[in-house]
Design an enzyme around this catalytic site. Structure first.
Site, mmCIF file in Angstrom:
data_model
loop_
_atom_site.group_PDB
_atom_site.id
_atom_site.type_symbol
_atom_site.label_atom_id
_atom_site.label_comp_id
_atom_site.label_asym_id
_atom_site.label_seq_id
_atom_site.Cartn_x
_atom_site.Cartn_y
_atom_site.Cartn_z
ATOM 1 N N ASN A 22 0.793 -1.234 0.000
ATOM 2 C CA ASN A 22 0.000 0.000 0.000
ATOM 3 C C ASN A 22 0.825 1.284 0.000
ATOM 4 O O ASN A 22 0.283 2.352 -0.251
ATOM 5 C CB ASN A 22 -0.900 0.024 1.256
ATOM 6 C CG ASN A 22 -1.975 -1.035 1.203
ATOM 7 O OD1 ASN A 22 -2.876 -0.984 0.368
ATOM 8 N ND2 ASN A 22 -1.862 -2.023 2.074
ATOM 9 N N MET A 56 3.018 2.731 -1.804
ATOM 10 C CA MET A 56 3.339 3.521 -2.999
ATOM 11 C C MET A 56 2.088 3.786 -3.833
ATOM 12 O O MET A 56 2.170 3.992 -5.043
ATOM 13 C CB MET A 56 4.449 2.813 -3.796
ATOM 14 C CG MET A 56 5.753 2.756 -2.982
ATOM 15 S SD MET A 56 7.039 1.689 -3.670
ATOM 16 C CE MET A 56 7.617 2.708 -4.993
ATOM 17 N N GLU A 70 0.744 -10.806 -8.080
ATOM 18 C CA GLU A 70 0.109 -10.766 -6.757
ATOM 19 C C GLU A 70 -0.403 -12.152 -6.370
ATOM 20 O O GLU A 70 -1.506 -12.295 -5.826
ATOM 21 C CB GLU A 70 -1.060 -9.764 -6.761
ATOM 22 C CG GLU A 70 -0.676 -8.361 -7.183
ATOM 23 C CD GLU A 70 -1.826 -7.359 -7.147
ATOM 24 O OE1 GLU A 70 -2.883 -7.651 -6.564
ATOM 25 O OE2 GLU A 70 -1.658 -6.268 -7.720
ATOM 26 N N TRP A 106 1.497 -12.366 -2.861
ATOM 27 C CA TRP A 106 0.899 -11.158 -2.268
ATOM 28 C C TRP A 106 0.844 -11.272 -0.749
ATOM 29 O O TRP A 106 -0.220 -11.349 -0.132
ATOM 30 C CB TRP A 106 -0.479 -10.889 -2.879
ATOM 31 C CG TRP A 106 -0.867 -9.423 -2.774
ATOM 32 C CD1 TRP A 106 -1.936 -8.898 -2.100
ATOM 33 C CD2 TRP A 106 -0.187 -8.298 -3.357
ATOM 34 N NE1 TRP A 106 -1.945 -7.526 -2.211
ATOM 35 C CE2 TRP A 106 -0.882 -7.130 -2.987
ATOM 36 C CE3 TRP A 106 0.956 -8.166 -4.148
ATOM 37 C CZ2 TRP A 106 -0.484 -5.851 -3.382
ATOM 38 C CZ3 TRP A 106 1.354 -6.891 -4.543
ATOM 39 C CH2 TRP A 106 0.638 -5.767 -4.147
ATOM 40 N N ASN A 161 -3.419 0.120 -13.197
ATOM 41 C CA ASN A 161 -3.882 -1.102 -12.538
ATOM 42 C C ASN A 161 -5.394 -1.258 -12.706
ATOM 43 O O ASN A 161 -6.145 -0.308 -12.463
ATOM 44 C CB ASN A 161 -3.544 -0.989 -11.036
ATOM 45 C CG ASN A 161 -3.713 -2.280 -10.273
ATOM 46 O OD1 ASN A 161 -3.326 -3.340 -10.747
ATOM 47 N ND2 ASN A 161 -4.295 -2.198 -9.087
ATOM 48 N N GLU A 162 -5.820 -2.425 -13.165
ATOM 49 C CA GLU A 162 -7.235 -2.805 -13.173
ATOM 50 C C GLU A 162 -8.126 -1.839 -13.970
ATOM 51 O O GLU A 162 -9.190 -1.434 -13.512
ATOM 52 C CB GLU A 162 -7.747 -2.955 -11.736
ATOM 53 C CG GLU A 162 -6.953 -3.987 -10.951
ATOM 54 C CD GLU A 162 -7.376 -4.126 -9.493
ATOM 55 O OE1 GLU A 162 -8.399 -3.538 -9.102
ATOM 56 O OE2 GLU A 162 -6.673 -4.818 -8.741
HETATM 57 O O1 G3I Z 1 -3.694 1.760 7.429
HETATM 58 C C1 G3I Z 1 -5.079 1.777 7.819
HETATM 59 C C2 G3I Z 1 -5.203 1.705 9.304
HETATM 60 O O2 G3I Z 1 -4.653 2.868 9.877
HETATM 61 C C3 G3I Z 1 -6.682 1.550 9.666
HETATM 62 O O3 G3I Z 1 -6.812 1.371 11.050
HETATM 63 C C4 G3I Z 1 -7.285 0.368 8.954
HETATM 64 C C5 G3I Z 1 -8.785 0.228 9.212
HETATM 65 O O4 G3I Z 1 -9.377 -0.702 8.343
HETATM 66 O O5 G3I Z 1 -7.110 0.520 7.568
HETATM 67 C C6 G3I Z 1 -5.740 0.575 7.194
HETATM 68 O O6 G3I Z 1 -5.644 0.723 5.801
HETATM 69 C C7 G3I Z 1 -5.985 -0.424 5.070
HETATM 70 C C8 G3I Z 1 -4.770 -0.902 4.271
HETATM 71 O O7 G3I Z 1 -5.122 -1.974 3.413
HETATM 72 C C9 G3I Z 1 -3.624 -1.365 5.177
HETATM 73 O O8 G3I Z 1 -4.000 -2.491 5.895
HETATM 74 C C10 G3I Z 1 -7.116 -0.053 4.116
HETATM 75 O O9 G3I Z 1 -8.280 0.234 4.868
HETATM 76 C C11 G3I Z 1 -7.396 -1.199 3.170
HETATM 77 O O10 G3I Z 1 -8.337 -0.778 2.187
HETATM 78 C C12 G3I Z 1 -6.115 -1.620 2.460
HETATM 79 O O11 G3I Z 1 -6.381 -2.780 1.686
HETATM 80 C C13 G3I Z 1 -5.477 -3.004 0.642
HETATM 81 C C14 G3I Z 1 -6.257 -3.161 -0.660
HETATM 82 O O12 G3I Z 1 -5.346 -3.440 -1.713
HETATM 83 C C15 G3I Z 1 -7.038 -1.911 -1.000
HETATM 84 O O13 G3I Z 1 -7.947 -2.209 -1.977
HETATM 85 C C16 G3I Z 1 -4.681 -4.269 0.917
HETATM 86 O O14 G3I Z 1 -3.858 -4.090 2.061
HETATM 87 C C17 G3I Z 1 -3.805 -4.587 -0.298
HETATM 88 O O15 G3I Z 1 -3.167 -5.838 -0.106
HETATM 89 C C18 G3I Z 1 -4.692 -4.670 -1.527
HETATM 90 O O16 G3I Z 1 -3.898 -4.967 -2.636
HETATM 91 C C19 G3I Z 1 -4.576 -5.035 -3.883
HETATM 92 C C20 G3I Z 1 -3.610 -4.525 -4.938
HETATM 93 O O17 G3I Z 1 -3.158 -3.244 -4.604
HETATM 94 C C21 G3I Z 1 -4.271 -4.526 -6.324
HETATM 95 N N1 G3I Z 1 -4.813 -5.821 -6.639
HETATM 96 C C22 G3I Z 1 -5.713 -6.406 -5.633
HETATM 97 C C23 G3I Z 1 -5.016 -6.455 -4.287
HETATM 98 C C24 G3I Z 1 -5.893 -7.126 -3.246
HETATM 99 O O18 G3I Z 1 -7.056 -6.379 -3.002
#
Ligand code: G3I
Length: 366
Positions: free
Chosen positions: A89, A91, A277, A325, A173-174
Site C-alpha cells: 500500500n 506507494m 500478486e 501477495w 492497474n485494473e
Molecule cells: O492503514 C489503515 C489503518 O490505519 C486503519 O486502522 C485500517 C482500518 O481498516 O485501515 C488501514 O488501511 C488499510 C490498508 O489496506 C492497510 O492495511 C485499508 O483500509 C485497506 O483498504 C487496504 O487494503 C489493501 C487493498 O489493496 C485496497 O484495496 C490491501 O492491504 C492490499 O493488499 C490490496 O492490494 C490489492 C492490490 O493493490 C491490487 N490488486 C488487488 C489487491 C488485493 O485487493
C-alpha cells in the site's frame, strides 16, 4: 491387545511412509493450522532444504508493508527467500499524495530502504488505480485540462522521486472490465478513453529506464479480459514493457488448461510477464472449516502447477518473475481490514512456519 496396538502403530507408520509428502516436522507452535485431521501424521508444514530465490532462475517477490520492514522475523525470511519486493500500500496514490501538490514519501521510502538493505529488486505498485485514490482527486472540481495537469504532475513527481530506486512500475492497474471494455473511472472520465497511453507516456518520460507494466486481475482465468490486456499492450507497444497477471486464484481455478492457453497468448506478445500478486485461496465457496493436510496438499499442488507453467511457458527473456501477495497467511489482504476471511492463501503460516506449499514451489522450480 498387544497385537492390536502393534497393528495400529504399524498401520500408522505405513500410512505415513506411503505418502510422498510425509514430512512431519511442524515448525512453530503459535497457530492452530495443521491439526492433521483425517488421521494422517503428515503436517501442513515442513522443514525446507532449499530457498525460493536460490532455486529459481527468475526473480521471486513478496508484497510487504512498512510495518514488516521493522520486523526481524519478516526480514530474516524475506532476505533469505525472496529477491524482489512490492509495497502492498505504501506507494499508492492515497498514501503518496493526501493533498494536491503535497507528497508523503516516508512509507514508500521505508520500502525503498528495505529493498536496498536486503539487496532486493523493488517493483513499484501502483501509479493509477481507481481504488485508494485521495479525495482531492475524486472530488476534483476544476476543468478536465486542470485535472490532466494535476495527474500528469503526480505521475511525474512520483516516478522521478523513485527513479533509480524502483526497477519497474505497475503504471495502470485494473483498468479493464471483465467483458474487455474500459472500466469507467475518474481517470477515464476526465482524461479520456486514451488515458492509459497518456499515463504510460508520462511515466516513460520521467524514468526511461524503468520497466512499465499494465497490471490486472482475472487475466489468468478470463480469456476475453486477457486478450483485451494483450491488445492494449500491442497497441501501446513502445510504452508497455510488460503485463502483470495478478493471479489471485484458488485451488480449483484457473485450470491448468485455461492458464496454459492464456499463457500462450500472453507469451506471444513478447512482453515481460509478471505473476504480480499470487495467492491461492483454499476456501472459494466457504466449505472449508479447517486447514487440514488434504487441503494443504491440494494447495501445494496448485502452487506447484502455477510455478511449473510459468517456468515451462515463459521464455527466459520474458520472465520478470513471480510475486506472492504477502508472506504469512495472517498477512493476506483476505485476512486483514476486517475481512476475517477463513482462508490460508500464502506460503508461510502465521508464525513463519514453512507450509508445504513452499515445498511445491521448490519442486516446480527445480
Ligand atoms: O492503514 C489503515 C489503518 O490505519 C486503519 O486502522 C485500517 C482500518 O481498516 O485501515 C488501514 O488501511 C488499510 C490498508 O489496506 C492497510 O492495511 C485499508 O483500509 C485497506 O483498504 C487496504 O487494503 C489493501 C487493498 O489493496 C485496497 O484495496 C490491501 O492491504 C492490499 O493488499 C490490496 O492490494 C490489492 C492490490 O493493490 C491490487 N490488486 C488487488 C489487491 C488485493 O485487493
Amino acid at each position: 491387545m498387544r497385537k492390536l496396538v502393534l497393528t495400529i502403530i504399524s498401520s500408522l507408520f505405513i500410512l505415513s511412509c506411503n505418502d510422498d509428502d510425509d514430512i512431519t516436522v511442524k515448525l512453530g507452535t503459535g497457530n492452530q493450522l495443521g491439526d492433521n485431521s483425517g488421521g494422517s501424521s503428515a503436517s501442513v508444514y515442513y522443514t525446507p532444504t532449499s530457498t525460493l530465490k536460490g532455486t529459481a532462475t527468475f526473480p521471486i517477490g513478496v508484497a510487504m508493508s512498512q510495518n514488516q520492514a521493522g520486523s526481524a522475523n519478516f526480514t530474516a525470511i524475506a532476505s533469505k527467500e525472496f529477491n524482489s519486493v512490492t509495497a502492498s500500500n505504501e506507494m499508492k496514490f492515497s498514501t503518496h499524495s493526501p493533498a494536491q501538490g503535497t507528497y508523503n514519501w516516508a512509507p514508500g521510502d521505508a520500502i525503498v530502504n528495505f529493498a536496498k538493505t536486503n539487496n532486493m529488486r523493488l517493483h513499484g505498485h501502483t501509479l493509477i488505480w481507481h481504488q485508494q485514490v485521495p479525495t482531492w482527486v475524486t472530488n476534483f472540481s476544476g476543468t478536465n485540462a486542470e485535472f490532466e495537469a494535476a495527474i500528469k504532475s503526480y505521475v511525474t513527481e512520483v516516478v522521478t522521486h523513485y527513479k533509480g530506486k524502483v526497477a519497474s512500475w505497475d503504471v495502470v492497474n485494473e483498468a479493464l472490465n471483465e467483458d474487455d471494455s474500459l472500466r469507467s473511472t475518474i481517470f477515464s472520465q476526465k482524461l479520456g478513453s486514451n488515458y492509459i497511453t497518456k499515463v504510460f507516456q508520462w511515466a516513460r518520460a520521467a524514468d526511461p529506464t524503468a520497466k512499465l507494466f499494465y497490471n490486472d486481475y482475472n487475466l489468468e482465468s478470463n480469456i476475453t479480459k486477457a486478450n483485451a490486456a494483450i491488445a492494449l499492450a500491442i497497441a501501446n507497444s513502445t510504452l508497455i514493457d510488460g503485463i502483470g497477471l495478478q493471479m489471485h486464484i484458488s485451488i480449483t481455478t484457473p485450470s491448468a488448461t485455461v492458464l496454459n492457453t492464456i499463457m500462450d497468448n500472453v507469451v506471444a506478445t513478447g512482453k515481460l510477464i509478471h505473476f504480480s500478486e499470487l495467492d491461492v485461496i483454499v476456501n472459494p465457496n466457504g466449505s472449508v472449516s479447517s486447514y487440514d493436510y488434504a487441503t494443504a496438499l491440494t494447495q501445494k499442488n496448485k502452487y506447484k502447477e502455477v510455478f511449473g507453467i510459468y517456468k515451462t511457458k515463459v521464455p527466459a527473456a520474458q520472465r520478470f518473475g513471480i510475486t506472492v501477495w504477502g508472506m504469512r497467511d495472517v498477512d493476506s489482504w483476505l485476512k486483514v481490514n476486517g475481512n476475517n476471511f477463513n482462508d490460508y492463501p500464502l506460503l508461510f503460516g502465521d508464525n513463519y512456519e514453512y507450509k508445504i506449499a513452499h515445498q511445491g514451489v521448490i519442486e516446480a522450480l527445480k
